[in-house]
Design an enzyme around this catalytic site. Structure first.
Site, PDB file in Angstrom:
ATOM      1  N   ARG A  95       0.816  -1.218   0.000  1.00  0.00           N
ATOM      2  CA  ARG A  95       0.000   0.000   0.000  1.00  0.00           C
ATOM      3  C   ARG A  95       0.846   1.263   0.000  1.00  0.00           C
ATOM      4  O   ARG A  95       0.532   2.229  -0.708  1.00  0.00           O
ATOM      5  CB  ARG A  95      -0.934  -0.012   1.203  1.00  0.00           C
ATOM      6  N   LYS A 130       1.085  24.352  -3.511  1.00  0.00           N
ATOM      7  CA  LYS A 130      -0.116  23.641  -3.043  1.00  0.00           C
ATOM      8  C   LYS A 130       0.106  22.133  -3.181  1.00  0.00           C
ATOM      9  O   LYS A 130      -0.475  21.462  -4.037  1.00  0.00           O
ATOM     10  CB  LYS A 130      -1.340  24.100  -3.829  1.00  0.00           C
ATOM     11  N   LYS A 162       2.761  38.680  -2.155  1.00  0.00           N
ATOM     12  CA  LYS A 162       1.338  38.475  -2.380  1.00  0.00           C
ATOM     13  C   LYS A 162       0.528  39.560  -1.663  1.00  0.00           C
ATOM     14  O   LYS A 162       1.090  40.433  -0.996  1.00  0.00           O
ATOM     15  CB  LYS A 162       0.937  37.073  -1.915  1.00  0.00           C
ATOM     16  N   GLU A 192       2.468  39.646  -6.969  1.00  0.00           N
ATOM     17  CA  GLU A 192       1.110  39.258  -7.360  1.00  0.00           C
ATOM     18  C   GLU A 192       0.275  40.521  -7.567  1.00  0.00           C
ATOM     19  O   GLU A 192       0.257  41.407  -6.710  1.00  0.00           O
ATOM     20  CB  GLU A 192       0.499  38.399  -6.252  1.00  0.00           C
ATOM     21  N   ASP A 213      -3.198  37.711 -11.279  1.00  0.00           N
ATOM     22  CA  ASP A 213      -3.993  36.785 -10.479  1.00  0.00           C
ATOM     23  C   ASP A 213      -5.481  36.928 -10.779  1.00  0.00           C
ATOM     24  O   ASP A 213      -6.078  37.989 -10.537  1.00  0.00           O
ATOM     25  CB  ASP A 213      -3.729  37.040  -8.995  1.00  0.00           C
TER      26      ASP A 213
END
Length: 276
Positions: A95, A130, A162, A192, A213
């Site tokens: 697994r 992410k 950001k 950003e 963005d």
């Protein structure tokens, strides 16, 4: 392999813990068996060495034969690898090996699909931060295997100012000034932006990369013209396979896609013991 070994050790400890009671009850004595990894769908292979390492960490005598290398396009039904070793240890590693391999293949396969959509445009697909906590090194590697490009690895190897940084600094110009005074000359600064006014301020402040963005196609087109190659242009937000080519058509250089890693579907791969 040190960092990868730690990932595998943690995963094995989580899964096996005090012992695999099912396997121990059925296979109380050592028994050698063979097994194979089989693709249940078409995919781009990534992580075959990681899959192998799971089994060889558990059983140093395990013989693992990879039939394809990372980056290979695998068809449904293909045998990806064969192995032979202690049956109990093969079952205990199944697994964890599959969880890592399936996720890595899923990312490589998804990335390849995005890269294909951009053929002939000149734009590049890049990933984001992410990622699954603890698995970033594997996930960003899989993006590269799929033909994509890595964005910064973490908070330590690139400046990305950001909206919250801008709010804390009191504006784009001040945020860029503070960052420029802090970092070495070898690092670039990305900002950003959400509006064309933000873009103009970032340009005036001397940003090296400007992120657009969640802008509309019309806004992105206007922003690219405004920037006029004085900075690299990155598009971000709401990018999917249906929209990415149109976004590239605005003239941006880079398109970042969080979906490469944050919500990718694991590829379908099975481990089958000989005779199964």
């Amino acid at each position: 392999m040190n960092g990868i070994d730690k990932i595998i050790e943690t995963a094995l400890a989580e899964d096996i813990h005090t012992g695999d009671i099912t396997t121990l009850s059925i296979l109380p004595k050592s028994r050698s068996m063979r097994a194979r990894l089989v693709a249940k769908e078409s995919l781009v292979l990534s992580g075959i060495k990681v899959a192998e390492r799971v089994f060889t960490m558990l059983d140093p005598h395990c013989r693992f034969e990879a039939l394809f290398a990372d980056g290979a396009h695998i068809e449904k039904g293909d045998i990806i690898a064969r192995m032979e070793g202690d049956a109990a240890l093969l079952l205990q590693g199944e697994r964890v090996s599959l969880n890592l391999l399936q996720r890595m293949c899923g990312i490589a396969t998804q990335t390849a699909a995005f890269v294909k959509e951009l053929e002939g445009t000149g734009a590049r697909v890049v990933d984001t931060r992410k990622t699954t906590p603890g698995l970033r090194v594997l996930e960003k590697y899989s993006v590269r295997v799929g033909g994509g490009t890595n964005h910064r690895t973490g908070l330590y190897d690139g400046v990305l100012i950001k909206e919250n940084h801008i709010a804390a600094a009191g504006g784009i110009k001040e945020a860029v000034r503070l960052a420029r005074n802090y970092i070495p000359h070898t690092l670039k600064i990305e900002v950003e932006t959400e509006t064309l006014q933000d873009v103009a301020e970032a340009l005036e402040a001397g940003a090296d990369i400007i992120m657009l963005d969640n802008m509309s196609l019309a806004e992105m087109t206007e922003a690219v013209l405004l920037i006029g190659k004085r900075a690299l242009v990155e598009a971000s937000g709401g990018v999917n396979l249906q929209t990415i080519r149109a976004i590239a058509g605005t003239g941006v250089d880079i398109i970042s896609v969080g979906a490469l890693t944050h919500s990718v579907r694991a590829a379908d791969i099975s481990m089958l013991m000989e005779g199964a």
